[in-house]
Design a protein around this motif. Structure first.
Motif, mmCIF file in Angstrom:
data_model
loop_
_atom_site.group_PDB
_atom_site.id
_atom_site.type_symbol
_atom_site.label_atom_id
_atom_site.label_comp_id
_atom_site.label_asym_id
_atom_site.label_seq_id
_atom_site.Cartn_x
_atom_site.Cartn_y
_atom_site.Cartn_z
ATOM 1 N N PRO A 157 0.825 -1.208 0.000
ATOM 2 C CA PRO A 157 0.000 0.000 0.000
ATOM 3 C C PRO A 157 0.862 1.261 0.000
ATOM 4 O O PRO A 157 1.975 1.277 0.530
ATOM 5 N N VAL A 173 -0.413 2.240 -5.784
ATOM 6 C CA VAL A 173 0.223 1.235 -4.947
ATOM 7 C C VAL A 173 1.730 1.277 -5.218
ATOM 8 O O VAL A 173 2.186 1.963 -6.139
ATOM 9 N N HIS A 177 -5.614 0.564 1.622
ATOM 10 C CA HIS A 177 -5.196 1.422 0.508
ATOM 11 C C HIS A 177 -5.926 2.758 0.673
ATOM 12 O O HIS A 177 -7.066 2.924 0.219
#
Length: 474
Positions: free
Chosen positions: A61, A267, A297
Motif C-alpha cells: 500500500p 500502490v 489502501h
C-alpha cells in the motif's frame, strides 16, 4: 472501462490481417507514424490476451505521503514555478453517456458559464496575480477541436506567442470484437474512429512537435488534468511543490471513502519500489476485499498529474516514441447512442499509468476541493446548486463540511436534455443530506431540499411545485 482480459484466442492469421488493415487505414487518414507504432504495441497486447492484473502479493500500500496543507513558499518561488509551468487540459470527451454531441467542456455548469469559461478565467487570474506567462493547452480530439476553438475565440489574449492553444489527440480504428479488424460503418464513417485514451497525451505532444516547442520556450513542468474536473485549478503552490520536489512525475491523490472503491488507486510495486496505478479491473477477484478497504489502501487517483517535460523527452527518446503502457480494452457500441449497433473494441490507456515509468515518481495528498469531476447529471445538479459558489480566483468553493448525496433516476435524468427539461433550475441543496429521485419528476424553480428527501416512482409524470421544501432534518 475494462482492462484487457484473456477472454479468447485470436488466430495469428486473422489478427495479423486485422492489424495490417488498421495500420493501412490509419496511414490513409494521415495519422502520424509514431501513433501507429503505439497502436501496434497495444494491438499486440490485445491479441495476446495480457491480463493486466496486479495482485496484492506484488504490491505494498501507498502510505505516509505529504499533504498539500504543508506547502509554504514565498512569492518569488511561486512566481518562478508558475513561469516555468504549462497547464494542459484533457478535453477530448463528448460525454455521449449524457447525450452530448459536442465537447463536454461546453456544457454550462455554473451561473451560465461552461467548463472552458471557468478554466480560462482561472488561467488569466494567475497571470495577473503573479505577472507570469502561464500557458494553457487543450488536448482535443478530432471531435472536440472545432467546438473548443470556437468557444475560446472570445478570449483573444489567451494564446501566448509561439504556442498553440491546442494539440489534437490521435485517432485509431474501432475494432470488431470477433476478428479485431477495423469496423465499417457507412451510416456515419466518423464513428469508425475513436481517440486512444488520455495516455495518447504523450504521443500527441511528441508527434505534434508541441513538446519540443514547450521545452524550447523555457517551460519545464506540466500540470495535467481533466477539463471536466473544476477542482484542478492552476495553483502556483502546487507548481512550486512539484518544481522543488525534483521528481520527474507526480500524482495527486485523495483520501478514499467507501464511495471511492471503484476507481483507480496508487500502490507500490514490491520488486523495485516504484509507484503503480492500479485500476479497479486490474484487481484479482481474490484481492477485491483488500483492494476496496480504505484502511489498507487509503488513497485514490484523481487523474491530476505532474510531469517534468525534459524527463518525458528522455523517456520517449529511450523508447523510440513508444512508452509501452498497459492496455485498457474498452468495449462499446460502434454508435454510442444506439445500443443495437455492433459491439466494438476501443484500445485505450490511462495517462496516470506512466507513473511507473519514471524512477523517483511521487504523490501528494490533496483535499476533495481539487477533485470535482462532473461525470453524471448527479454531479451537475450539485455543481449548479447553492452547494458551490465561484470564488474571486474563479475556483469553485463550498462552506459545507459534507457534500450532499444526489441520486437521480437514470431513466429520466441521465441525458442532459432530459435533465434540463425536468430540472431547469437546480434546487437548493445547501441544507440537504441526500436527495434521491425515482420516477419521472419535474422540479419547478425555488425548490429546497432539507435533510434527507426522496421522491418515489409513482409510475406517471409528477411535478414538484415552486417554493416547496422537500425532506426532513434527520
Amino acid at each position: 472501462m475494462l482492462l484487457q482480459r484473456p477472454t479468447r484466442t485470436y488466430s495469428s492469421a486473422g489478427s495479423a490481417a486485422g492489424l495490417l488493415a488498421a495500420q493501412h487505414k490509419m496511414r490513409k487518414a494521415g495519422v502520424p507514424e509514431q501513433a501507429i507504432k503505439v497502436f501496434t504495441d497495444f494491438y499486440h497486447q490485445l491479441e495476446h490476451g495480457a491480463s493486466g492484473l496486479i495482485p496484492e502479493s506484488d504490491i505494498e500500500p501507498l502510505t505516509d505521503i505529504p499533504h498539500i496543507d504543508h506547502l509554504d513558499f514565498d512569492t518569488p518561488t511561486l512566481r518562478a514555478a508558475a513561469s516555468s509551468t504549462v497547464v494542459i487540459k484533457l478535453n477530448g470527451g463528448l460525454a455521449t453517456t449524457m447525450g452530448m454531441e459536442k465537447a463536454k467542456s461546453l456544457l454550462p455548469v455554473k451561473d451560465g458559464q461552461c467548463f472552458l469559461d471557468l478554466i480560462v478565467e482561472q488561467i488569466l487570474h494567475v497571470r495577473r496575480q503573479y505577472d507570469v506567462d502561464l500557458p494553457v493547452l487543450f488536448m482535443n480530439s478530432f471531435r472536440t477541436s472545432r467546438d473548443t476553438l470556437e468557444a475560446l475565440a472570445p478570449y483573444p489574449d489567451l494564446a501566448l506567442d509561439g504556442l498553440p492553444l491546442e494539440f489534437v489527440q490521435n485517432r485509431e480504428p474501432k475494432l470488431t470484437v470477433a476478428e479485431l479488424e477495423p469496423i465499417s460503418w457507412p451510416a456515419d464513417p466518423e464513428l469508425e474512429w475513436c481517440p486512444p485514451g488520455h495516455a495518447d497525451l504523450y504521443t500527441a505532444l511528441d508527434a505534434s512537435g508541441v513538446l519540443d516547442r514547450l521545452i524550447a520556450s523555457g517551460y519545464r513542468y506540466a500540470s495535467i488534468s481533466n477539463a471536466d474536473n473544476l477542482g484542478a485549478v492552476p495553483d502556483p503552490a502546487m507548481m512550486a511543490w512539484f518544481a522543488t520536489s525534483g521528481a520527474p512525475y507526480a500524482a495527486e491523490v485523495c483520501r478514499r471513502t467507501p464511495a471511492d472503491v471503484k476507481g483507480g488507486h496508487l500502490v507500490v510495486r514490491r520488486s523495485d519500489g516504484r509507484l503503480l496505478l492500479r485500476e479497479g479491473a486490474q484487481v484479482p477477484a481474490e484481492d477485491a476485499e483488500r483492494a476496496a478497504d480504505p484502511t489498507i489502501h487509503p488513497y485514490f487517483n484523481t487523474n491530476n498529474v505532474w510531469i517534468d517535460l525534459r524527463a518525458l523527452r528522455e523517456a520517449l527518446d529511450r523508447s523510440a516514441g513508444v512508452l509501452h503502457l498497459p492496455l485498457i480494452r474498452n468495449e462499446k457500441n460502434v454508435d454510442p447512442v444506439d445500443p443495437g449497433s455492433p459491439r466494438v473494441i476501443q484500445i485505450e490507456s490511462a495517462v496516470g499509468a506512466a507513473i511507473s515509468l519514471f524512477e523517483g515518481s511521487t504523490a501528494i495528498e490533496v483535499d476533495r476541493d481539487r477533485f470535482l469531476p462532473v461525470k453524471t447529471t448527479n454531479d451537475l445538479m450539485l455543481i449548479r446548486s447553492d452547494v458551490y459558489s465561484v470564488a474571486a480566483d474563479r475556483r469553485l468553493q463550498t462552506t459545507l463540511d459534507r457534500i450532499p448525496l444526489v441520486d437521480l433516476d437514470p431513466r429520466f435524468f441521465a441525458r442532459i436534455a432530459d435533465f434540463e427539461a425536468r430540472c431547469p433550475d437546480p434546487p437548493s441543496l445547501a441544507n440537504a443530506t441526500s436527495f434521491t429521485v425515482r420516477g419521472d419528476w419535474t422540479l419547478a424553480h425555488d425548490v429546497s431540499v432539507v435533510g434527507n428527501a426522496r421522491l418515489e416512482d409513482l409510475r406517471s409524470p409528477c411535478h414538484v411545485p415552486a417554493g416547496i421544501v422537500l425532506g426532513d432534518r434527520s
